[in-house]
Design an enzyme around this catalytic site. Structure first.
Site, PDB file in Angstrom:
ATOM      1  CB  SER A 106     -10.173  -3.007   2.588  1.00  0.00           C
ATOM      2  OG  SER A 106     -10.569  -4.168   1.897  1.00  0.00           O
ATOM      3  CD  GLU A 133      -6.504  -0.510   1.803  1.00  0.00           C
ATOM      4  OE1 GLU A 133      -7.177  -0.550   0.756  1.00  0.00           O
ATOM      5  OE2 GLU A 133      -6.048  -1.530   2.350  1.00  0.00           O
ATOM      6  NE  ARG A 181      -3.732  -2.342  -0.031  1.00  0.00           N
ATOM      7  CZ  ARG A 181      -3.503  -3.481  -0.701  1.00  0.00           C
ATOM      8  NH1 ARG A 181      -2.411  -3.605  -1.437  1.00  0.00           N
ATOM      9  NH2 ARG A 181      -4.366  -4.476  -0.644  1.00  0.00           N
TER      10      ARG A 181
END
Length: 314
Positions: A237, A307, A187
């Site tokens: 998410s 996230e 990420r």
């Protein structure tokens, strides 16, 4: 008139000369441009129609010192109820071309502008019998955003097939950067850590068995639709995967499925998602996220890192 307002007005006029008056909007509600369907107004909302316009818009913002944010499809994003003080640069409005280079019977390239949906690139690849982008068939973000965070799903990620990225650098110059120099991790990437602006990305794909590719896409689509709360607005998410754990299981084990503040709740279908069940504010969403973090830390001594990116005034 305050100096900030004068500076913003001057920038608005400068941007209108670049993209046209119709492509510059004031006090644009970000709830219309995020997958969470929440968020207050951005001072300016600018929609460049070409790479050249995008570069000139970003340079103008940098030159004047007015904060700016590169917006793709609005996933993985929570904009505060107070809105965004600065310029939202809409990359998905027109910068969405996808081009194939080469013969699909051989290794070839798919070149995508920053605002193109990564799922559309996956669909094109599958239709041409090219393998490598199947993992992205259900990712709800733009190519620029996918490169920014090295988006991934189902054991695949952008770094696996990314060849190069065309970027506007902090220096103001445009460069083509090989994927191997982007320091892509879980990420993250240099795009994220160094403030690079993705203009386009090139993926290198291999020919595969068209039937097998289609079957894999169908399998991943079914898994996503059956397990994720796609019927409700969310940012995808909510949390990154903590090392050695799964966020959804920790949240479920903490007894937090269905936990709700205002119009925001932990999904009862998949606890890894915070969803807008109706009329949620950004404050509601943030409160749910904070409570989940606190409880998982208290019960299991595991820190959950969002996230979702928090942008603007809360």
């Amino acid at each position: 008139m305050s100096q900030d307002r004068e500076r913003l007005d001057a920038l608005a006029h400068a941007l209108e000369s670049v993209v046209g008056a119709d492509a510059v909007r004031r006090d644009e509600p970000m709830s219309a441009h995020t997958t969470f369907k929440v968020g207050g107004p951005a001072d300016l909302f600018v929609s460049p129609a070409s790479e050249d316009e995008l570069v000139r818009v970003v340079r103008a913002c940098r030159d004047t010192g007015v904060p700016h944010f590169l917006l793709g499809l609005g996933s993985d994003l929570l904009v505060g109820d107070g809105g965004y003080r600065g310029v939202m640069v809409d990359c998905a409005g027109a910068l969405d071309d996808i081009l194939m280079l080469g013969d699909p019977r051989e290794r070839c390239q798919i070149v995508c502008e920053a605002g193109a949906a990564i799922a559309d690139a996956s669909a094109l690849a599958a239709s041409l019998g090219l393998t490598g982008l199947e993992f992205a068939c259900g990712i709800p973000g733009s190519v620029g955003g996918a490169v920014f965070m090295n988006a991934g799903a189902y054991d695949g990620c952008c770094a696996d097939v990314l060849e190069s990225v065309r970027c506007l650098m902090p220096s103001g110059f445009v460069e083509e950067i090989p994927a191997g120099e982007l320091e892509m991790g879980y990420r993250t990437s240099r795009v994220r850590t160094e403030g690079l602006v993705v203009l386009s990305a090139t993926f290198a794909l291999e020919p595969g068995d068209a039937a097998a590719i289609a079957a894999r896409v169908a399998e991943l689509t079914e898994a996503r639709e059956s397990k994720q709360p796609l019927e409700l607005p969310s940012a995808g998410s909510t949390f990154k995967r903590p090392e050695g754990h799964f966020a959804g299981k920790l949240i479920t084990d903490a007894g937090l499925k269905g936990y709700q503040v205002g119009g925001a709740a932990v999904s009862t279908k998949h606890a890894g998602f915070v969803v807008n069940v109706g009329g949620a504010t950004a404050a509601d969403v943030r409160a749910v996220i904070s409570h989940v973090q606190d409880e998982v830390k208290r019960q299991f001594d595991v820190s959950l890192e969002p996230e979702v990116r928090f942008v603007g005034e809360f």
